[in-house]
Motif scaffolding. Structure first.
Motif, PDB file in Angstrom:
ATOM      1  N   VAL A 114       0.851  -1.182   0.000  1.00 11.99           N
ATOM      2  CA  VAL A 114       0.000   0.000   0.000  1.00 11.99           C
ATOM      3  C   VAL A 114       0.893   1.239   0.000  1.00 11.99           C
ATOM      4  CG1 VAL A 114      -1.820   1.277   1.197  1.00 11.99           C
ATOM      5  CG2 VAL A 114      -1.791  -1.221   1.286  1.00 11.99           C
ATOM      6  N   TYR A 115       0.696   2.107  -1.011  1.00 12.47           N
ATOM      7  CA  TYR A 115       1.523   3.306  -1.152  1.00 12.47           C
ATOM      8  C   TYR A 115       0.597   4.515  -1.260  1.00 12.47           C
ATOM      9  CZ  TYR A 115       5.248  -0.017  -2.197  1.00 12.47           C
ATOM     10  OH  TYR A 115       6.153  -1.050  -2.126  1.00 12.47           O
ATOM     11  N   ALA A 116       0.727   5.436  -0.311  1.00 11.18           N
ATOM     12  CA  ALA A 116      -0.126   6.623  -0.281  1.00 11.18           C
ATOM     13  C   ALA A 116       0.617   7.818  -0.848  1.00 11.18           C
ATOM     14  CB  ALA A 116      -0.555   6.925   1.149  1.00 11.18           C
ATOM     15  N   GLY A 117      -0.141   8.741  -1.433  1.00 11.51           N
ATOM     16  CA  GLY A 117       0.434   9.998  -1.884  1.00 11.51           C
ATOM     17  C   GLY A 117       0.043  11.123  -0.952  1.00 11.51           C
ATOM     18  N   ARG A 118       0.479  12.318  -1.284  1.00  8.47           N
ATOM     19  CA  ARG A 118       0.158  13.502  -0.483  1.00  8.47           C
ATOM     20  C   ARG A 118      -0.933  14.312  -1.167  1.00  8.47           C
ATOM     21  NH1 ARG A 118       5.527  16.660   0.090  1.00  8.47           N
ATOM     22  NH2 ARG A 118       4.249  18.042   1.372  1.00  8.47           N
ATOM     23  N   THR A 119      -1.839  14.854  -0.390  1.00  7.58           N
ATOM     24  CA  THR A 119      -2.885  15.728  -0.915  1.00  7.58           C
ATOM     25  C   THR A 119      -2.580  17.153  -0.489  1.00  7.58           C
ATOM     26  OG1 THR A 119      -4.258  15.141   1.015  1.00  7.58           O
ATOM     27  CG2 THR A 119      -4.682  13.967  -1.041  1.00  7.58           C
ATOM     28  N   LEU A 120      -2.641  18.059  -1.453  1.00 15.15           N
ATOM     29  CA  LEU A 120      -2.288  19.450  -1.219  1.00 15.15           C
ATOM     30  C   LEU A 120      -3.508  20.345  -1.320  1.00 15.15           C
ATOM     31  CD1 LEU A 120       0.880  19.633  -3.541  1.00 15.15           C
ATOM     32  CD2 LEU A 120       0.736  18.769  -1.189  1.00 15.15           C
ATOM     33  N   GLY A 121      -3.462  21.462  -0.619  1.00 13.42           N
ATOM     34  CA  GLY A 121      -4.487  22.480  -0.759  1.00 13.42           C
ATOM     35  C   GLY A 121      -4.213  23.339  -1.982  1.00 13.42           C
ATOM     36  N   GLY A 128      -2.589  17.733   5.188  1.00  9.74           N
ATOM     37  CA  GLY A 128      -2.555  16.910   6.398  1.00  9.74           C
ATOM     38  C   GLY A 128      -3.567  15.788   6.458  1.00  9.74           C
ATOM     39  N   HIS A 129      -4.282  15.540   5.341  1.00  8.97           N
ATOM     40  CA  HIS A 129      -5.366  14.567   5.377  1.00  8.97           C
ATOM     41  C   HIS A 129      -5.069  13.256   4.643  1.00  8.97           C
ATOM     42  CE1 HIS A 129      -7.690  17.602   7.248  1.00  8.97           C
ATOM     43  NE2 HIS A 129      -7.928  18.312   6.163  1.00  8.97           N
ATOM     44  N   SER A 130      -3.919  13.134   4.012  1.00  8.54           N
ATOM     45  CA  SER A 130      -3.684  11.944   3.189  1.00  8.54           C
ATOM     46  C   SER A 130      -3.320  10.716   4.011  1.00  8.54           C
ATOM     47  CB  SER A 130      -2.594  12.213   2.150  1.00  8.54           C
ATOM     48  OG  SER A 130      -1.342  12.468   2.773  1.00  8.54           O
ATOM     49  N   VAL A 131      -2.747  10.925   5.189  1.00 10.13           N
ATOM     50  CA  VAL A 131      -2.417   9.802   6.078  1.00 10.13           C
ATOM     51  C   VAL A 131      -2.850  10.165   7.487  1.00 10.13           C
ATOM     52  CG1 VAL A 131      -0.517   8.920   4.669  1.00 10.13           C
ATOM     53  CG2 VAL A 131      -0.042  10.660   6.390  1.00 10.13           C
ATOM     54  N   PHE A 132      -3.145   9.155   8.281  1.00 13.48           N
ATOM     55  CA  PHE A 132      -3.677   9.421   9.618  1.00 13.48           C
ATOM     56  C   PHE A 132      -3.554   8.178  10.481  1.00 13.48           C
ATOM     57  CE2 PHE A 132      -6.831   8.706   6.330  1.00 13.48           C
ATOM     58  CZ  PHE A 132      -7.433   7.527   6.737  1.00 13.48           C
ATOM     59  N   GLY A 133      -3.804   8.364  11.761  1.00 16.12           N
ATOM     60  CA  GLY A 133      -3.766   7.259  12.700  1.00 16.12           C
ATOM     61  C   GLY A 133      -5.155   6.723  12.981  1.00 16.12           C
ATOM     62  N   PRO A 134      -5.263   5.534  13.543  1.00 19.34           N
ATOM     63  CA  PRO A 134      -6.568   4.954  13.841  1.00 19.34           C
ATOM     64  C   PRO A 134      -7.215   5.617  15.050  1.00 19.34           C
ATOM     65  CG  PRO A 134      -4.844   3.538  14.689  1.00 19.34           C
ATOM     66  CD  PRO A 134      -4.151   4.645  13.931  1.00 19.34           C
ATOM     67  N   ARG A 167       6.495  14.435   6.581  1.00 23.73           N
ATOM     68  CA  ARG A 167       5.852  14.080   5.320  1.00 23.73           C
ATOM     69  C   ARG A 167       6.717  14.389   4.104  1.00 23.73           C
ATOM     70  NH1 ARG A 167      -0.148  13.929   6.546  1.00 23.73           N
ATOM     71  NH2 ARG A 167      -0.203  14.121   8.808  1.00 23.73           N
ATOM     72  N   SER A 168       7.963  14.723   4.336  1.00 24.69           N
ATOM     73  CA  SER A 168       8.872  15.013   3.229  1.00 24.69           C
ATOM     74  C   SER A 168       9.735  13.814   2.857  1.00 24.69           C
ATOM     75  CB  SER A 168       9.777  16.193   3.586  1.00 24.69           C
ATOM     76  OG  SER A 168      10.649  15.857   4.662  1.00 24.69           O
ATOM     77  N   THR A 169       9.550  12.702   3.539  1.00 29.79           N
ATOM     78  CA  THR A 169      10.329  11.509   3.265  1.00 29.79           C
ATOM     79  C   THR A 169       9.425  10.285   3.265  1.00 29.79           C
ATOM     80  OG1 THR A 169      12.275  10.227   3.968  1.00 29.79           O
ATOM     81  CG2 THR A 169      10.853  11.085   5.698  1.00 29.79           C
ATOM     82  N   LEU A 170       9.853   9.221   2.587  1.00 31.08           N
ATOM     83  CA  LEU A 170       9.052   7.994   2.585  1.00 31.08           C
ATOM     84  C   LEU A 170       9.031   7.417   3.997  1.00 31.08           C
ATOM     85  CD1 LEU A 170       8.691   5.382  -0.111  1.00 31.08           C
ATOM     86  CD2 LEU A 170       9.268   4.554   2.166  1.00 31.08           C
ATOM     87  N   VAL A 171       7.833   7.188   4.516  1.00 31.78           N
ATOM     88  CA  VAL A 171       7.698   6.784   5.911  1.00 31.78           C
ATOM     89  C   VAL A 171       6.498   5.866   6.081  1.00 31.78           C
ATOM     90  CG1 VAL A 171       6.326   8.854   6.431  1.00 31.78           C
ATOM     91  CG2 VAL A 171       7.552   7.702   8.279  1.00 31.78           C
ATOM     92  N   ARG A 172       6.611   4.936   7.022  1.00 28.74           N
ATOM     93  CA  ARG A 172       5.490   4.053   7.357  1.00 28.74           C
ATOM     94  C   ARG A 172       4.365   4.866   7.981  1.00 28.74           C
ATOM     95  NH1 ARG A 172       6.657  -1.280   9.044  1.00 28.74           N
ATOM     96  NH2 ARG A 172       4.517  -1.293   9.813  1.00 28.74           N
ATOM     97  N   VAL A 173       3.116   4.491   7.654  1.00 26.49           N
ATOM     98  CA  VAL A 173       1.945   5.174   8.209  1.00 26.49           C
ATOM     99  C   VAL A 173       0.916   4.128   8.620  1.00 26.49           C
ATOM    100  CG1 VAL A 173       2.274   7.310   6.922  1.00 26.49           C
ATOM    101  CG2 VAL A 173       0.965   5.446   5.897  1.00 26.49           C
ATOM    102  N   ALA A 213      -2.626  -6.081   9.149  1.00 24.73           N
ATOM    103  CA  ALA A 213      -2.801  -7.293   9.953  1.00 24.73           C
ATOM    104  C   ALA A 213      -2.279  -8.542   9.244  1.00 24.73           C
ATOM    105  CB  ALA A 213      -4.270  -7.477  10.319  1.00 24.73           C
ATOM    106  N   ILE A 214      -2.213  -8.507   7.913  1.00 24.64           N
ATOM    107  CA  ILE A 214      -1.712  -9.685   7.181  1.00 24.64           C
ATOM    108  C   ILE A 214      -0.321  -9.434   6.601  1.00 24.64           C
ATOM    109  CG2 ILE A 214      -4.021 -10.527   6.646  1.00 24.64           C
ATOM    110  CD1 ILE A 214      -3.657  -9.477   3.804  1.00 24.64           C
ATOM    111  N   GLY A 215       0.355  -8.387   7.092  1.00 22.95           N
ATOM    112  CA  GLY A 215       1.756  -8.211   6.737  1.00 22.95           C
ATOM    113  C   GLY A 215       2.095  -7.062   5.805  1.00 22.95           C
ATOM    114  N   ALA A 216       1.111  -6.349   5.293  1.00 22.90           N
ATOM    115  CA  ALA A 216       1.405  -5.179   4.472  1.00 22.90           C
ATOM    116  C   ALA A 216       1.919  -4.051   5.367  1.00 22.90           C
ATOM    117  CB  ALA A 216       0.171  -4.723   3.706  1.00 22.90           C
ATOM    118  N   ARG A 217       2.655  -3.121   4.755  1.00 21.49           N
ATOM    119  CA  ARG A 217       3.221  -2.017   5.537  1.00 21.49           C
ATOM    120  C   ARG A 217       2.986  -0.706   4.789  1.00 21.49           C
ATOM    121  NH1 ARG A 217       9.194  -3.601   5.718  1.00 21.49           N
ATOM    122  NH2 ARG A 217       8.667  -4.275   3.599  1.00 21.49           N
TER     123      ARG A 217
END
Length: 331
Positions: A114-121, A128-134, A167-173, A213-217
């Motif tokens: 799973v690879y997310a991008g950034r959303t800009l205004g 700040g809305h493209s990635v988030f915590g549970p 958010r300027s570097t590739l990072v786990r979310v 939960a099944i191993g994706a990051r």
């Protein structure tokens, strides 16, 4: 030639926006190995016909009624030929070669799924809305008491927003928005796609947690960016109500009954407090309108078992469509 990426766009009453999005995609990503599948949720503004006429190489799937985002994406994914599914909102415009950037990340950092991008205004800054915590009972407590609003940069009081994340570097979310999301098609199939109980909102959170939960990051790819208009097909209060329905549905599906019950109490308290403050200050009735609709959002979305099957009225072009190579820019 089989495409490497299947771009899935769900449309509902966004005729001009989706035409702009697809035109921008063609300009930004020339020659990339992708196909486009547009799933139209029975729009009445001519969205489906306009896309079919302007981009004849795209596959346009017309649904008999609006089934929401999650189920519409599942329809598109079932018709996809690419190794990767790229979910893209119709109210976005790519900044640079977004497909190329995401594919480069899958090659340089494989195995995430799973690879997310950034959303800009509109001003070009990260919204700040493209990635988030549970969510958790603690984050809901912070929402109910206003602590997340008072301390938006706090790692302790505003955990869902991930204010500390670089958010300027590739990072786990933990989770990412379906606005711009690349998912390996085999992983999406293994997860049975989006959970159909979600009409809209929180389906992306649910998918990311199940994938993890099944191993994706899941990771954030900082160079993959789109400008996101946001909320183009809904009013502000209406969008908030749908967001809350998604949150309540998430609690129903993933939390115990007692925990979900407490979660609803905290949501109710948070909205009631904001509505009361709006009334006292005489401000716009946004929160008061959301509060008036509390019976709607406290019920969440209907369970999938109560939903009628998805009915497709038209799908074209057929599987023998033009070879992959992206969209042609409209003349």
């Amino acid at each position: 030639m089989t495409p490497l990426v299947s771009v899935i766009v769900v449309s509902y009453q966004t005729r001009e926006l989706i035409l702009t999005a697809l035109s921008s995609l063609a300009t930004a990503c020339p020659g990339e190995p992708y196909e486009v599948i547009v799933v139209d949720n029975n729009s009445t503004d001519g969205s489906a016909a306009a896309v079919a006429a302007t981009f004849p190489e795209a596959q346009v799937v017309r649904l008999a009624r609006n089934v929401g985002f999650a189920r519409a994406v599942n329809v598109g994914a079932a018709r996809a030929r690419g190794d990767w599914l790229l979910l893209l909102n119709p109210d976005t415009e790519p900044v640079g070669n977004v497909i190329g950037e995401l594919l480069a990340a899958t090659g340089e950092h494989p195995g995430h799924g799973v690879y997310a991008g950034r959303t800009l205004g509109a001003d070009g800054t990260d919204d700040g809305h493209s990635v988030f915590g549970p969510p958790s009972l603690w984050t809901l407590t912070c929402f109910a008491t206003g602590l997340s609003k008072l301390f938006p940069r706090s790692r302790f009081f505003n955990r869902e927003a991930l204010p500390w994340l670089d958010r300027s570097t590739l990072v786990r979310v933990p989770a990412a928005s379906g606005c711009l999301l690349l998912v390996r098609r085999t992983l999406f199939a293994q997860l049975d796609g989006f959970t159909p109980d979600y009409f809209m909102y929180s389906e992306d959170l649910d998918l990311c947690l199940r994938a993890t939960a099944i191993g994706a990051r899941p990771v954030l790819v900082p160079t993959a960016r789109v400008v996101h208009v946001g909320g183009a097909a809904s009013t502000s209060a209406g969008k908030r109500v749908m967001l809350l329905r998604g949150q309540v549905t998430f609690q129903r599906l993933r939390w115990s009954r007692s925990r979900a019950r407490l979660g609803r109490v905290l949501l109710r308290l948070g909205i009631a407090t904001r509505a009361a403050a709006a009334r006292l200050t005489g401000r716009a009735g946004y929160w008061r309108e959301v509060w008036r609709q509390r019976r709607v959002w406290l019920a969440g979305w209907p369970p999938a078992a109560e939903l009628a099957p998805v009915e497709i009225t038209e799908s074209g072009p057929a599987d023998g469509a033009p070879a992959a190579g992206g969209l042609r820019r409209p003349a």
